[in-house]
Design an enzyme around this catalytic site. Structure first.
Site, mmCIF file in Angstrom:
data_model
loop_
_atom_site.group_PDB
_atom_site.id
_atom_site.type_symbol
_atom_site.label_atom_id
_atom_site.label_comp_id
_atom_site.label_asym_id
_atom_site.label_seq_id
_atom_site.Cartn_x
_atom_site.Cartn_y
_atom_site.Cartn_z
ATOM 1 N N LYS A 27 2.268 -40.825 0.268
ATOM 2 C CA LYS A 27 1.953 -39.761 -0.679
ATOM 3 C C LYS A 27 1.098 -38.703 0.024
ATOM 4 C CE LYS A 27 -0.678 -39.499 -4.968
ATOM 5 N NZ LYS A 27 -1.202 -40.238 -6.109
ATOM 6 N N HIS A 54 -0.367 -35.942 -1.522
ATOM 7 C CA HIS A 54 -1.290 -35.195 -2.386
ATOM 8 C C HIS A 54 -2.267 -36.190 -3.026
ATOM 9 C CE1 HIS A 54 1.936 -36.601 -5.032
ATOM 10 N NE2 HIS A 54 1.011 -36.647 -5.966
#
Ligand SMILES: O=P(O)(O)OC[C@H]1O[C@H](OP(=O)(O)OP(=O)(O)O)[C@H](O)[C@@H]1O
Length: 220
Positions: free
Chosen positions: A105, A107
């Site tokens: 991921k 963010h």
């Protein structure tokens, strides 16, 4: 009742363990089939967690984090770490859990590990089954990459059978490769020993023949 027998009875109740004729990923025709996905209600999952936790407690292995490889290892790590605390008491109060994302991921908090950081921690890996050992090998790589120390792993059922083009079972190969214990709640031997009386003569004969054909003598 032993926790192994209890687990096998639960597995039969929810049809996670079935007898018949099944074609496996390996192409083998198996007289039995195990599917952890069938443990999908609160009560069934609580029983599964108890069986994993009891197996771990009985092993005496000490670790800081229970790591569940995505995806199926994730809920197993969560429910089992809670049950370890409930059954094993304060000794397990600070045991953490963590898991990996299959896709990193980029963010928010970012990264691919969720839960306790693995760095400098002793880690136990939990998963449902081992077929060729690929998922477990990946978990070892992830732990090494995060500078953690794997101390062992646990699965629900050890089929004990040789992996294709090898003379070892997946669990024996992993145990030897990393020089670590591979625990299982139950094995094929446990199925035969505990459920013998509940099988028809034909089912038992088929299972014994399957074991003769695919389980190396050293695993028995
Ligand atoms: O020993 P192996 O040959 O790797 O097979 C066993 C693995 O396969 C399944 O997961 P899968 O990789 O399908 O991912 P999932 O948990 O996301 O379903 C299973 O949950 C094990 O992790």
């Amino acid at each position: 009742m032993s926790y192994k027998l209890k687990f096998l009875k639960d597995a039969l109740d929810v049809e996670a363990l079935k007898f018949g004729t099944f074609t496996l990923k390996s192409g083998r025709m198996s007289p039995y089939f195990f599917n952890m996905g069938q443990f999908s209600t609160a009560a069934a999952l609580s029983n599964v967690a108890t069986a994993y936790a009891q197996t771990i407690i009985e092993s005496g292995l000490e670790f800081d984090i229970l790591f569940g490889p995505a995806y199926k290892g994730i809920p197993l790590a969560a429910i089992t770490v809670v049950k370890l605390y409930e059954l094993g008491g304060e000794k397990y109060a600070n045991v953490g859990y963590s898991f990996n994302r299959k896709e990193k991921k980029d963010h928010g908090e970012g990264g691919s590990i969720v839960g306790c950081p693995l760095k400098n921690k002793r880690i136990m890996i939990i998963d449902d089954v081992m077929t060729a050992g690929t998922a477990i090998n990946e978990a070892f790589d992830i732990i090494k990459g995060e500078n953690g120390q794997a101390i062992g792993c646990i699965i629900a059922l050890d089929r004990q059978e040789v992996v294709k083009d090898s003379n070892q079972s997946a669990t024996a190969a992993v145990s030897q490769r990393y020089n670590l214990p591979v625990l299982s709640i139950v094995s094929l031997d446990d199925i035969i020993e505990n459920l013998r009386d509940q099988l028809t003569e034909e089912q038992l004969d088929m299972i014994l023949e399957y074991r003769r054909q695919y389980v190396p003598a050293t695993a028995k």
